[in-house]
Design a protein around this motif. Structure first.
Motif, PDB file in Angstrom:
ATOM      1  N   GLY A  17       5.666  -9.047  -3.786  1.00 14.38           N
ATOM      2  CA  GLY A  17       4.882  -8.342  -2.784  1.00 14.38           C
ATOM      3  C   GLY A  17       5.682  -7.428  -1.888  1.00 14.38           C
ATOM      4  N   GLN A  18       6.997  -7.322  -2.123  1.00 15.82           N
ATOM      5  CA  GLN A  18       7.853  -6.472  -1.301  1.00 15.82           C
ATOM      6  C   GLN A  18       8.487  -5.372  -2.153  1.00 15.82           C
ATOM      7  OE1 GLN A  18       8.215  -6.736   2.050  1.00 15.82           O
ATOM      8  NE2 GLN A  18       6.779  -8.445   2.059  1.00 15.82           N
ATOM      9  N   GLU A  19       8.712  -4.226  -1.547  1.00 17.17           N
ATOM     10  CA  GLU A  19       9.391  -3.128  -2.216  1.00 17.17           C
ATOM     11  C   GLU A  19      10.880  -3.434  -2.282  1.00 17.17           C
ATOM     12  OE1 GLU A  19      10.212   0.927  -0.366  1.00 17.17           O
ATOM     13  OE2 GLU A  19       8.497   1.386  -1.673  1.00 17.17           O
ATOM     14  N   VAL A  20      11.431  -3.440  -3.484  1.00 15.46           N
ATOM     15  CA  VAL A  20      12.849  -3.733  -3.687  1.00 15.46           C
ATOM     16  C   VAL A  20      13.509  -2.500  -4.298  1.00 15.46           C
ATOM     17  CG1 VAL A  20      14.519  -5.169  -4.927  1.00 15.46           C
ATOM     18  CG2 VAL A  20      12.453  -6.206  -3.968  1.00 15.46           C
ATOM     19  N   LYS A  21      14.652  -2.115  -3.722  1.00 11.48           N
ATOM     20  CA  LYS A  21      15.339  -0.901  -4.150  1.00 11.48           C
ATOM     21  C   LYS A  21      16.638  -1.232  -4.894  1.00 11.48           C
ATOM     22  CE  LYS A  21      13.622   1.769  -0.181  1.00 11.48           C
ATOM     23  NZ  LYS A  21      14.012   2.515   1.040  1.00 11.48           N
ATOM     24  N   PHE A  22      16.968  -0.366  -5.821  1.00 13.58           N
ATOM     25  CA  PHE A  22      18.223  -0.461  -6.576  1.00 13.58           C
ATOM     26  C   PHE A  22      18.885   0.915  -6.581  1.00 13.58           C
ATOM     27  CE2 PHE A  22      15.600  -3.804  -8.203  1.00 13.58           C
ATOM     28  CZ  PHE A  22      16.427  -4.797  -8.709  1.00 13.58           C
ATOM     29  N   MET A  23      20.188   0.948  -6.373  1.00 18.79           N
ATOM     30  CA  MET A  23      20.969   2.167  -6.551  1.00 18.79           C
ATOM     31  C   MET A  23      22.221   1.811  -7.336  1.00 18.79           C
ATOM     32  SD  MET A  23      20.662   4.003  -2.793  1.00 18.79           S
ATOM     33  CE  MET A  23      21.620   5.433  -3.304  1.00 18.79           C
ATOM     34  N   GLY A  24      22.505   2.579  -8.371  1.00 19.56           N
ATOM     35  CA  GLY A  24      23.658   2.280  -9.211  1.00 19.56           C
ATOM     36  C   GLY A  24      24.475   3.517  -9.504  1.00 19.56           C
ATOM     37  N   MET A  25      25.762   3.320  -9.699  1.00 17.86           N
ATOM     38  CA  MET A  25      26.656   4.402 -10.106  1.00 17.86           C
ATOM     39  C   MET A  25      27.579   3.876 -11.197  1.00 17.86           C
ATOM     40  SD  MET A  25      29.631   4.577  -7.143  1.00 17.86           S
ATOM     41  CE  MET A  25      28.515   4.658  -5.758  1.00 17.86           C
ATOM     42  N   GLY A  64      33.749   7.307   8.262  1.00 23.55           N
ATOM     43  CA  GLY A  64      32.768   8.129   7.544  1.00 23.55           C
ATOM     44  C   GLY A  64      31.601   7.364   6.958  1.00 23.55           C
ATOM     45  N   LEU A  65      31.550   6.044   7.162  1.00 26.10           N
ATOM     46  CA  LEU A  65      30.453   5.258   6.607  1.00 26.10           C
ATOM     47  C   LEU A  65      29.097   5.783   7.072  1.00 26.10           C
ATOM     48  CD1 LEU A  65      31.870   1.620   6.869  1.00 26.10           C
ATOM     49  CD2 LEU A  65      31.157   2.775   4.761  1.00 26.10           C
ATOM     50  N   GLY A  66      28.222   5.974   6.107  1.00 30.17           N
ATOM     51  CA  GLY A  66      26.880   6.455   6.401  1.00 30.17           C
ATOM     52  C   GLY A  66      25.937   6.080   5.277  1.00 30.17           C
ATOM     53  N   GLU A  67      24.657   6.343   5.457  1.00 32.51           N
ATOM     54  CA  GLU A  67      23.657   5.914   4.476  1.00 32.51           C
ATOM     55  C   GLU A  67      23.439   6.904   3.348  1.00 32.51           C
ATOM     56  OE1 GLU A  67      20.265   5.228   6.950  1.00 32.51           O
ATOM     57  OE2 GLU A  67      20.874   3.189   7.478  1.00 32.51           O
ATOM     58  N   ASP A  68      24.055   8.088   3.424  1.00 34.04           N
ATOM     59  CA  ASP A  68      23.762   9.125   2.433  1.00 34.04           C
ATOM     60  C   ASP A  68      24.996   9.606   1.672  1.00 34.04           C
ATOM     61  OD1 ASP A  68      24.956  10.307   4.572  1.00 34.04           O
ATOM     62  OD2 ASP A  68      23.503  11.930   4.817  1.00 34.04           O
ATOM     63  N   ASN A  69      25.982   8.722   1.501  1.00 32.85           N
ATOM     64  CA  ASN A  69      27.225   9.116   0.824  1.00 32.85           C
ATOM     65  C   ASN A  69      27.381   8.495  -0.561  1.00 32.85           C
ATOM     66  OD1 ASN A  69      28.096  10.589   3.132  1.00 32.85           O
ATOM     67  ND2 ASN A  69      28.814   8.677   4.070  1.00 32.85           N
ATOM     68  N   PHE A  70      26.306   7.920  -1.094  1.00 32.16           N
ATOM     69  CA  PHE A  70      26.393   7.222  -2.380  1.00 32.16           C
ATOM     70  C   PHE A  70      26.884   8.162  -3.479  1.00 32.16           C
ATOM     71  CE2 PHE A  70      24.736   4.832  -6.062  1.00 32.16           C
ATOM     72  CZ  PHE A  70      25.111   3.542  -5.713  1.00 32.16           C
ATOM     73  N   LYS A 128      18.524  -0.329   3.189  1.00 27.81           N
ATOM     74  CA  LYS A 128      18.821  -0.903   4.501  1.00 27.81           C
ATOM     75  C   LYS A 128      20.000  -1.878   4.417  1.00 27.81           C
ATOM     76  CE  LYS A 128      16.680  -3.594   8.218  1.00 27.81           C
ATOM     77  NZ  LYS A 128      15.450  -4.325   8.643  1.00 27.81           N
ATOM     78  N   GLY A 129      20.932  -1.711   5.366  1.00 30.24           N
ATOM     79  CA  GLY A 129      22.066  -2.626   5.453  1.00 30.24           C
ATOM     80  C   GLY A 129      23.288  -2.208   4.671  1.00 30.24           C
ATOM     81  N   PHE A 130      23.153  -1.172   3.816  1.00 33.78           N
ATOM     82  CA  PHE A 130      24.298  -0.663   3.057  1.00 33.78           C
ATOM     83  C   PHE A 130      24.717   0.697   3.583  1.00 33.78           C
ATOM     84  CE2 PHE A 130      22.777  -3.560  -0.352  1.00 33.78           C
ATOM     85  CZ  PHE A 130      23.980  -4.165  -0.681  1.00 33.78           C
ATOM     86  N   SER A 131      26.009   0.952   3.600  1.00 35.00           N
ATOM     87  CA  SER A 131      26.538   2.266   3.927  1.00 35.00           C
ATOM     88  C   SER A 131      27.709   2.564   3.000  1.00 35.00           C
ATOM     89  CB  SER A 131      26.968   2.355   5.391  1.00 35.00           C
ATOM     90  OG  SER A 131      27.863   1.306   5.719  1.00 35.00           O
ATOM     91  N   THR A 132      28.009   3.835   2.830  1.00 33.65           N
ATOM     92  CA  THR A 132      29.036   4.256   1.880  1.00 33.65           C
ATOM     93  C   THR A 132      29.870   5.381   2.481  1.00 33.65           C
ATOM     94  OG1 THR A 132      27.386   5.705   0.853  1.00 33.65           O
ATOM     95  CG2 THR A 132      27.772   3.588  -0.207  1.00 33.65           C
ATOM     96  N   SER A 133      31.039   5.590   1.881  1.00 37.46           N
ATOM     97  CA  SER A 133      31.928   6.647   2.354  1.00 37.46           C
ATOM     98  C   SER A 133      32.887   7.025   1.239  1.00 37.46           C
ATOM     99  CB  SER A 133      32.710   6.172   3.587  1.00 37.46           C
ATOM    100  OG  SER A 133      33.624   7.175   4.037  1.00 37.46           O
TER     101      SER A 133
END
Length: 394
Positions: free
Chosen positions: A158-166, A127-133, A4-9
């Motif tokens: 107590g919260q789900e925290v996500k990480f995405m790396g390249m 082209g920014l979108g949530e599925d362009n990582f 949430k809150g990040f987008s890529t292109s």
């Protein structure tokens, strides 16, 4: 996975080649706590110099990255061009230019194709979108043969925290850092000191433990952006348990990316772990392991599937660490080929040679002089490595 809150292109801007993704963007809707670590090479590319200055504020909203041109050794004009690209993006995104971080990879000594940036910037932002990582991971490739992407989900506070790396990197690799770029986004809520400290420690144990060819580049960086949308309890100096969990997860992401780089080493056919144990200190263990891992003679022996343990011993002897050769054991996997400094025998060497046909190999060196152990990750040297680097600029 989406955060949430990040987008890529990513777009094919034609910076060096036509019809090839070469310009990527990572964008946070809100200013994100951001930390970075950079090459220790004295020759630093323009984007590295700019980012080191901008990251003093500990915040960023965008990462603009290109392949095809490193914008290194380009003088005042290179700095001007880099600033033009960040200004073009900041105007499109309607954010402060200082919130834009820059990253480049490719040929050293050539000026950026500013016309390509001008022409592509509108399409990139649109082209920014949530599925362009994954597309951004492809846009930063040079001699890489596959995009390197990792994701993790962990519960913190107590919260789900996500990480995405390249990451990108296949040659000119030996951090303190290397010809590698890596970008990680997370929705964790974390203070800058804790994020910077976690990144530095994680990098030291991952990207700074790999070597493909012993070369340290001009453009290397790892950037981590944390936008806080997970709304976990703040990870700060008063929350050491959550910080450790965050750091362990970040280190896991970086280690997987680091090993992908080694597996994709230019022309590599094997991924090799050099493990040194029984040392008097971690630094000594690492120094010996790194010297062995960087030895061209050791690396070519692995390519030839030759259990030439003498080359390993010779590399150890020039590592600058005192040890007793008459106490050393060396094993390939679970096959001990040297015990107390002497060859075990032809049967052991035959078994070790058979093991060298595998893709993943571990060399275990026991100094029997202490209790500390360290690992360095490397690959073999093949004929293709020479071919790739002999005509890289063509």
């Amino acid at each position: 996975m989406e955060i949430k809150g990040f987008s890529t292109s990513a777009v094919a801007a034609g910076i060096r080649y036509k019809d090839r993704l070469d310009l990527g963007l990572i964008y946070s809707n809100v200013p994100a706590v951001t930390a970075g670590v950079f090459t220790t090479n004295q020759v630093k590319a323009a984007p590295v110099i700019i980012d080191q200055d901008r990251l003093r504020q500990g915040r960023a909203q965008a990462i603009l990255v290109n392949s095809g041109c490193a914008n290194a050794c380009t003088g005042v004009k290179g700095m001007e061009n880099a600033n033009i690209t960040s200004s073009l993006l900041a105007t499109r995104l309607k954010i402060d230019e200082k919130m834009v971080l820059l990253s480049s990879t490719g040929v050293i000594g050539e000026q950026l194709n500013i016309g390509a940036f001008r022409s592509a910037m509108g399409k990139l932002v649109e082209g920014l979108g949530e599925d362009n990582f994954d597309s951004v991971a492809r846009a930063i490739m040079t001699t890489d043969t596959f995009p390197k992407v990792v994701s993790r989900v962990v519960t913190i506070g107590g919260q789900e925290v996500k990480f995405m790396g390249m990451a990108k990197g296949a040659g000119m690799i030996m951090p303190n850092m290397a010809t590698m770029l890596s970008f990680v986004i997370t929705d964790a809520q974390i203070s800058f000191p804790e994020l910077h400290d976690s990144l530095k420690q994680a990098t030291d144990r991952t990207f700074n433990r790999i070597t493909v060819d012993g070369d340290t580049s001009t453009n290397d960086m790892v950037l981590v952006m944390a936008n806080g949308t997970a709304e976990n309890a703040w990870i700060d100096e008063d929350n050491p348990i959550d910080k450790q969990l965050f750091q362990d997860t970040l280190e896991g992401v970086l280690k997987e990316l680091a090993l992908q780089i080694v597996n994709d080493g230019e022309g590599a056919s094997k991924c090799i772990t050099i493990r040194v144990c029984g040392a008097r200190g971690e630094a000594e263990a690492e120094q010996i392991a790194r010297t062995v891992a960087n030895s061209p003679l050791v690396k070519t022996a692995f390519f030839g599937e030759d259990a030439n343990w003498g080359r390993i011993f010779a590399a150890m002897g020039r590592a600058g660490v005192r040890f007793d050769p008459s106490r050393v054991d060396i094993a390939f996997g679970d096959v001990v080929i040297v015990r107390d400094g002497l060859a075990v025998g032809p049967d052991a060497e035959k078994a070790a040679t058979k093991l060298l046909k595998e893709k993943n190999i571990t060399v275990c060196i026991d100094l029997k002089d202490g209790t500390d152990c360290e690992e360095i990750y490397t690959c073999d040297f093949s004929l293709d490595y020479v071919k790739i680097n002999a005509d890289y600029r063509s």
